[in-house]
Motif scaffolding. Sequence first.
Motif: not given
Length: 310
Positions: A19-40, A71-78
């Motif tokens: 949704e964000c297009g970047t790891v940094s954007g995802a990290a800000r949303r999840m309130l974790i560091a960028q390396p944590g997103v990359t590891r996940l 697409r499946e993740v979005q369906r399940v999330w809904t």
Amino acid sequence: MKLPHLRDKQVLAFKQVMECGTVSGAARRMLIAQPGVTRLLKQLEHDLGFHLFERVRGRLIPTPEARLFHREVQRVWTGIDHLRDTARRIREREVGGLRISAMPLLGMTFLPDVLAEFAPAHPDTRIELATFRSEQVVEDVITQRSDLGFAIVADNDDRVNSERFRLDSLCVLPNRHPLTARERIYAEDLHDQALICFEPQDPLRRALDGLLEETCIQPRRWLEVSLALQAARLVARGAGIAILDPISARAFGGDSLTLRPFEHNLGEDFALLTPRDQPLSRLARDFVAAFRQGLEQATSIPLQAAERPA
């Protein structure tokens, strides 16, 4: 083949990156560091068994497999959001909330009038009124997203409790139309009249077509509309006369129209729906009582005797 072992946080990280297009954007949303997103993401790719992203000129580009998976993740999330919403509604209902789903015929005019009288007596209560097609209203009551539903249903559905009501018909006339001299309108009065009616698939139109065919009545002209509001406005401008249900006729009539009972019963049934296995709250029972009282007032028609026209 062994099924992938997916962890919620891995899937969330993937969703946020998509949704964000970047790891940094995802990290800000999840309130974790960028390396944590990359590891996940790496853990998720390992568990899934296919690559999710390619790095091109410093940017993460989703693979075709990632787009399919997203697409499946979005369906399940809904679906999960829907579960959360259902839980919220159940919780609010337990503390006095009320949610009503209604078809447009009632939800656009009549039920707001009932709520306007009902709500002041319950100032601390959250009340929701949603307007949907009848099919969605039935689904809302079955899944208990709504406490009460008002819908047109063809057959009894054993998944809900239902009580049927019938709306009779009124003839809507311009104030200076010759037929306003009559106390009651009959089928033969429609002969050679400019008739405003609904589309052919509408239940009221089908009933009217059958009556006119049976009585060999020929209107002078047909004007087709989709909504009762359109019919009422055309009548008010002198474009013709119309047969409407009493709720719509009174809601859209105004001072420029005259209403007369229509002798022939063309009205359609609608149903009050309640969940099969869920007792109604005191608040819902009170609203049903207010609805009954309002319906009786809205559909009351003077039934003075009228001479049959020559």
